[in-house]
Write a protein that holds these residues in place. Structure first.
Motif, short mmCIF file in Angstrom:
data_model
loop_
_atom_site.label_atom_id
_atom_site.label_comp_id
_atom_site.label_asym_id
_atom_site.label_seq_id
_atom_site.Cartn_x
_atom_site.Cartn_y
_atom_site.Cartn_z
N UNK A 1 0.75 -1.23 -0.07
CA UNK A 1 0.09 -0.14 -0.05
C UNK A 1 0.92 1.27 -0.08
N UNK A 2 1.96 1.34 0.80
CA UNK A 2 2.86 2.45 1.04
C UNK A 2 3.83 2.75 -0.07
N UNK A 3 4.21 1.47 -0.35
CA UNK A 3 5.34 1.56 -1.36
C UNK A 3 5.20 0.57 -2.51
N UNK A 4 4.30 0.71 -3.29
CA UNK A 4 4.24 -0.34 -4.42
C UNK A 4 5.35 -0.53 -5.21
N UNK A 5 6.28 0.23 -5.26
CA UNK A 5 7.56 -0.10 -6.16
C UNK A 5 8.43 -0.90 -5.34
N UNK A 6 8.29 -1.05 -4.16
CA UNK A 6 9.09 -1.85 -3.12
C UNK A 6 8.23 -2.87 -2.85
#
Length: 270
Positions: free
Chosen positions: A75-80
């Protein structure tokens, strides 16, 4: 890192690039709340499990906790999502939240209150009131509103709500110093009803009444304050209220009203 803001002054929430982020169910949000309360410190996995489930948590909760962490990272860091992130990080035997300063609304609120108080101390009440208004506008409801019954957030809730009450009093002090005594009477009367044990509200209301030419009403407010404190706390008024009563009785020139400064006064958020 995409711009991310986390919010606790109301229901716990997150905004990424100005858009709200879905944080999942209650226990997943509790994981985030626990990490935010610990802000910057590593929480061991076992301690995090105890906070979210309590001492009697199920055996499977550790595995479930890892699932919640993964959900929050998505949710917070979809790229990670599939690896170590920049915000929700694995640190030693646990997890921590790492964000640049000012990315949590409570931190911005505290900074604005500090700045407003400093402006007030420097004799700039109009700027102080505007700064404090900006801080109070960050509130969307009670702190951690959707998780306020979780025991681990109660100390943070108590601290934040006390800071909010202080900010409201500072803002009203600034507006009173700026000469808006008559316009504040209704708001101050409501404040002492909501916070009858905070002496500063009584002090401000009596001062505003006196400056509005209502000496008798100001003294009546101080008598009411004395009675309220005696009945609910078994205590006498503090030195500030006693000094104010003497100043009103002697028409102290320091209480004389000042010419109201130009500009809107807004209203406090409670």
């Amino acid at each position: 890192m995409t711009e991310l803001d986390l919010c606790v002054l109301g229901p716990i929430g997150a905004m990424r690039a100005g858009r709200p982020v879905a944080l999942g169910g209650r226990r997943q949000r509790m994981v985030l709340a626990a990490l935010l309360v610990a802000r910057g410190r590593m929480l061991p996995v076992e301690r995090l499990r105890e906070l979210v489930w309590g001492d009697g948590g199920p055996v499977a909760s550790r595995a479930t906790l890892y699932g919640y962490v993964a959900g929050l990272r998505r949710a917070l860091e979809p790229e990670h999502a599939a690896r170590q992130g920049d915000v929700l990080v694995r640190a030693g035997t646990g997890y921590a939240i790492r964000l640049p300063p000012g990315r949590v609304d409570a931190e911005r609120f505290t900074a604005l209150v500090d700045r407003g108080g400093a402006l007030l101390d420097r004799g700039r009440p109009v700027e102080a009131a505007a700064t404090l208004d900006a801080g109070l506008a960050l509130w969307r409801g009670p702190a951690f509103a959707d998780l306020g019954d979780a025991p681990f957030v109660l100390p943070a809730v108590t601290r934040l709500e006390a800071a909010r009450a202080t900010a409201i009093e500072l803002r009203l002090t600034a507006l009173l110093q700026a000469g808006h005594h008559a316009a504040l009477l209704g708001e101050l009367a409501a404040l002492v009803v909501e916070e009858p044990l905070r002496e500063r509200g009584w002090e401000l209301l009596a001062t505003a009444l006196y400056r509005a030419g209502r000496q008798g009403d100001a003294l009546a407010v101080l008598r009411r304050a004395r009675r309220t404190l005696a009945e609910q706390l078994g205590a006498d008024p503090g030195p500030a209220l006693r000094r104010l009563e003497a100043a009103i009785l002697h028409h102290d020139e320091a209480l004389a009203p000042v010419l109201a400064a130009a500009g809107p006064i807004g209203c406090a958020r409670r």
